[in-house]
Design a protein around this motif. Structure first.
Motif, PDB file in Angstrom:
ATOM      1  N   LYS A  27      79.238 -59.492 -63.537  1.00  0.00           N
ATOM      2  CA  LYS A  27      78.589 -58.237 -63.200  1.00  0.00           C
ATOM      3  C   LYS A  27      77.236 -58.567 -62.580  1.00  0.00           C
ATOM      4  CE  LYS A  27      76.582 -57.459 -67.785  1.00  0.00           C
ATOM      5  NZ  LYS A  27      76.500 -56.548 -68.910  1.00  0.00           N
ATOM      6  N   GLY A  28      76.606 -57.567 -62.002  1.00  0.00           N
ATOM      7  CA  GLY A  28      75.310 -57.797 -61.394  1.00  0.00           C
ATOM      8  C   GLY A  28      74.918 -56.635 -60.509  1.00  0.00           C
ATOM      9  N   TYR A  29      73.776 -56.777 -59.862  1.00  0.00           N
ATOM     10  CA  TYR A  29      73.341 -55.755 -58.925  1.00  0.00           C
ATOM     11  C   TYR A  29      72.415 -56.362 -57.887  1.00  0.00           C
ATOM     12  CZ  TYR A  29      68.946 -55.348 -61.554  1.00  0.00           C
ATOM     13  OH  TYR A  29      67.754 -55.598 -62.173  1.00  0.00           O
ATOM     14  N   LEU A  30      72.232 -55.606 -56.814  1.00  0.00           N
ATOM     15  CA  LEU A  30      71.399 -56.016 -55.698  1.00  0.00           C
ATOM     16  C   LEU A  30      70.506 -54.848 -55.321  1.00  0.00           C
ATOM     17  CD1 LEU A  30      70.836 -57.961 -53.239  1.00  0.00           C
ATOM     18  CD2 LEU A  30      72.666 -56.736 -52.096  1.00  0.00           C
ATOM     19  N   GLN A  31      69.214 -55.089 -55.200  1.00  0.00           N
ATOM     20  CA  GLN A  31      68.287 -54.047 -54.796  1.00  0.00           C
ATOM     21  C   GLN A  31      67.638 -54.482 -53.485  1.00  0.00           C
ATOM     22  OE1 GLN A  31      64.949 -53.439 -57.382  1.00  0.00           O
ATOM     23  NE2 GLN A  31      64.311 -51.586 -56.340  1.00  0.00           N
ATOM     24  N   THR A  32      67.762 -53.631 -52.468  1.00  0.00           N
ATOM     25  CA  THR A  32      67.145 -53.917 -51.182  1.00  0.00           C
ATOM     26  C   THR A  32      66.010 -52.930 -50.932  1.00  0.00           C
ATOM     27  OG1 THR A  32      68.718 -52.513 -50.013  1.00  0.00           O
ATOM     28  CG2 THR A  32      69.262 -54.843 -50.200  1.00  0.00           C
ATOM     29  N   TRP A  33      65.197 -53.251 -49.964  1.00  0.00           N
ATOM     30  CA  TRP A  33      64.048 -52.426 -49.630  1.00  0.00           C
ATOM     31  C   TRP A  33      64.032 -52.249 -48.123  1.00  0.00           C
ATOM     32  CZ3 TRP A  33      60.419 -50.243 -52.805  1.00  0.00           C
ATOM     33  CH2 TRP A  33      59.264 -49.764 -52.208  1.00  0.00           C
ATOM     34  N   PHE A  34      63.983 -50.989 -47.674  1.00  0.00           N
ATOM     35  CA  PHE A  34      63.892 -50.689 -46.256  1.00  0.00           C
ATOM     36  C   PHE A  34      62.491 -50.164 -45.958  1.00  0.00           C
ATOM     37  CE2 PHE A  34      64.157 -47.648 -42.735  1.00  0.00           C
ATOM     38  CZ  PHE A  34      64.608 -48.507 -41.737  1.00  0.00           C
ATOM     39  N   SER A  35      61.870 -50.688 -44.924  1.00  0.00           N
ATOM     40  CA  SER A  35      60.535 -50.220 -44.566  1.00  0.00           C
ATOM     41  C   SER A  35      60.510 -49.844 -43.083  1.00  0.00           C
ATOM     42  CB  SER A  35      59.486 -51.295 -44.852  1.00  0.00           C
ATOM     43  OG  SER A  35      59.746 -52.449 -44.090  1.00  0.00           O
ATOM     44  N   TYR A  36      59.682 -48.864 -42.782  1.00  0.00           N
ATOM     45  CA  TYR A  36      59.538 -48.375 -41.415  1.00  0.00           C
ATOM     46  C   TYR A  36      58.093 -47.967 -41.194  1.00  0.00           C
ATOM     47  CZ  TYR A  36      59.831 -45.263 -37.405  1.00  0.00           C
ATOM     48  OH  TYR A  36      59.621 -44.672 -36.201  1.00  0.00           O
ATOM     49  N   THR A  37      57.540 -48.333 -40.068  1.00  0.00           N
ATOM     50  CA  THR A  37      56.186 -47.910 -39.718  1.00  0.00           C
ATOM     51  C   THR A  37      56.222 -47.164 -38.402  1.00  0.00           C
ATOM     52  OG1 THR A  37      55.711 -49.982 -38.567  1.00  0.00           O
ATOM     53  CG2 THR A  37      55.116 -49.858 -40.898  1.00  0.00           C
ATOM     54  N   GLU A  38      55.346 -46.215 -38.274  1.00  0.00           N
ATOM     55  CA  GLU A  38      55.240 -45.430 -37.039  1.00  0.00           C
ATOM     56  C   GLU A  38      54.765 -46.320 -35.887  1.00  0.00           C
ATOM     57  OE1 GLU A  38      55.824 -42.129 -36.487  1.00  0.00           O
ATOM     58  OE2 GLU A  38      56.574 -41.899 -38.518  1.00  0.00           O
ATOM     59  N   PRO A  39      55.172 -45.983 -34.665  1.00  0.00           N
ATOM     60  CA  PRO A  39      54.658 -46.737 -33.508  1.00  0.00           C
ATOM     61  C   PRO A  39      53.142 -46.559 -33.393  1.00  0.00           C
ATOM     62  CG  PRO A  39      56.505 -45.343 -32.885  1.00  0.00           C
ATOM     63  CD  PRO A  39      56.161 -44.990 -34.290  1.00  0.00           C
ATOM     64  N   ALA A  40      52.493 -47.542 -32.874  1.00  0.00           N
ATOM     65  CA  ALA A  40      51.040 -47.479 -32.705  1.00  0.00           C
ATOM     66  C   ALA A  40      50.674 -46.422 -31.665  1.00  0.00           C
ATOM     67  CB  ALA A  40      50.509 -48.847 -32.278  1.00  0.00           C
ATOM     68  N   VAL A  41      49.441 -45.980 -31.698  1.00  0.00           N
ATOM     69  CA  VAL A  41      48.955 -44.941 -30.778  1.00  0.00           C
ATOM     70  C   VAL A  41      49.036 -45.425 -29.334  1.00  0.00           C
ATOM     71  CG1 VAL A  41      46.945 -43.547 -30.145  1.00  0.00           C
ATOM     72  CG2 VAL A  41      47.428 -44.031 -32.541  1.00  0.00           C
ATOM     73  N   ASP A  42      48.827 -46.710 -29.095  1.00  0.00           N
ATOM     74  CA  ASP A  42      48.840 -47.225 -27.731  1.00  0.00           C
ATOM     75  C   ASP A  42      50.258 -47.476 -27.200  1.00  0.00           C
ATOM     76  OD1 ASP A  42      49.525 -49.359 -29.275  1.00  0.00           O
ATOM     77  OD2 ASP A  42      47.976 -50.707 -28.504  1.00  0.00           O
ATOM     78  N   GLY A  43      51.282 -46.988 -27.905  1.00  0.00           N
ATOM     79  CA  GLY A  43      52.656 -47.096 -27.421  1.00  0.00           C
ATOM     80  C   GLY A  43      53.376 -48.358 -27.871  1.00  0.00           C
ATOM     81  N   GLY A  44      52.881 -48.997 -28.927  1.00  0.00           N
ATOM     82  CA  GLY A  44      53.538 -50.201 -29.435  1.00  0.00           C
ATOM     83  C   GLY A  44      54.879 -49.875 -30.081  1.00  0.00           C
ATOM     84  N   ASP A  45      55.599 -50.904 -30.430  1.00  0.00           N
ATOM     85  CA  ASP A  45      56.916 -50.723 -31.045  1.00  0.00           C
ATOM     86  C   ASP A  45      56.788 -50.353 -32.516  1.00  0.00           C
ATOM     87  OD1 ASP A  45      58.150 -51.372 -28.681  1.00  0.00           O
ATOM     88  OD2 ASP A  45      58.320 -53.504 -29.187  1.00  0.00           O
ATOM     89  N   ALA A  46      57.799 -49.659 -33.017  1.00  0.00           N
ATOM     90  CA  ALA A  46      57.879 -49.356 -34.450  1.00  0.00           C
ATOM     91  C   ALA A  46      58.394 -50.597 -35.177  1.00  0.00           C
ATOM     92  CB  ALA A  46      58.808 -48.181 -34.694  1.00  0.00           C
ATOM     93  N   ASN A  47      57.896 -50.823 -36.367  1.00  0.00           N
ATOM     94  CA  ASN A  47      58.342 -51.946 -37.183  1.00  0.00           C
ATOM     95  C   ASN A  47      59.250 -51.424 -38.290  1.00  0.00           C
ATOM     96  OD1 ASN A  47      56.789 -53.870 -35.819  1.00  0.00           O
ATOM     97  ND2 ASN A  47      54.980 -53.311 -37.006  1.00  0.00           N
ATOM     98  N   TYR A  48      60.386 -52.055 -38.452  1.00  0.00           N
ATOM     99  CA  TYR A  48      61.301 -51.673 -39.516  1.00  0.00           C
ATOM    100  C   TYR A  48      62.111 -52.892 -39.911  1.00  0.00           C
ATOM    101  CZ  TYR A  48      64.671 -51.424 -35.710  1.00  0.00           C
ATOM    102  OH  TYR A  48      65.445 -51.719 -34.624  1.00  0.00           O
ATOM    103  N   GLY A  49      62.705 -52.827 -41.108  1.00  0.00           N
ATOM    104  CA  GLY A  49      63.530 -53.930 -41.563  1.00  0.00           C
ATOM    105  C   GLY A  49      63.922 -53.802 -43.020  1.00  0.00           C
ATOM    106  N   PHE A  50      64.837 -54.680 -43.419  1.00  0.00           N
ATOM    107  CA  PHE A  50      65.318 -54.747 -44.795  1.00  0.00           C
ATOM    108  C   PHE A  50      64.772 -55.992 -45.461  1.00  0.00           C
ATOM    109  CE2 PHE A  50      68.570 -51.977 -43.057  1.00  0.00           C
ATOM    110  CZ  PHE A  50      68.757 -51.084 -44.088  1.00  0.00           C
ATOM    111  N   THR A  51      64.542 -55.897 -46.765  1.00  0.00           N
ATOM    112  CA  THR A  51      64.105 -57.025 -47.575  1.00  0.00           C
ATOM    113  C   THR A  51      64.948 -57.054 -48.842  1.00  0.00           C
ATOM    114  OG1 THR A  51      61.844 -56.764 -46.792  1.00  0.00           O
ATOM    115  CG2 THR A  51      62.146 -58.060 -48.771  1.00  0.00           C
TER     116      THR A  51
END
Length: 107
Positions: A27-51
């Motif tokens: 038996k067991g379990y797995l816990q993941t974490w998803f994060s997302y950040t808004e794009p920067a004001v100057d038009g940069g890319d959004a950052n997201y990912g799983f951990t």
């Protein structure tokens, strides 16, 4: 750490000497974490990912009618460790012995 390694070695030796009729479960379990950040004001890319946040894997079973074993392995904060490793000797309903490395109940 040396005690944990020796306990794990002892547990593996005991398990390997038991007949093939022994009961083994997992038996067991797995816990993941998803994060997302808004794009920067100057038009940069959004950052997201799983951990991978937390992982628990617990093989357990019985060696005989009155002898049970458990081994719990964990992966927390990018490091592996042995959380629990013990043998339970159930002599009767009133008399039980637990030998090994385990968390104290109620902790």
């Amino acid at each position: 750490m040396k005690r944990s390694v020796w306990l794990l070695f002892f547990l593996l030796v005991v398990i390997s000497t038991v007949s093939m009729a022994a009961d083994i479960n997992f038996k067991g379990y797995l816990q993941t974490w998803f994060s997302y950040t808004e794009p920067a004001v100057d038009g940069g890319d959004a950052n997201y990912g799983f951990t991978l946040r937390r992982l628990r894997f617990t093989p357990y079973g019985s060696l005989a009618k009155n002898i049970n074993w458990t081994l719990q392995l964990g992966w927390d904060k990018f490091s592996a460790k042995i959380i629990d490793a013990y043998l339970d000797f159930n002599l009767s309903k009133e008399v039980n012995f637990r030998i090994g490395h385990y968390s104290v109940p109620g902790a």
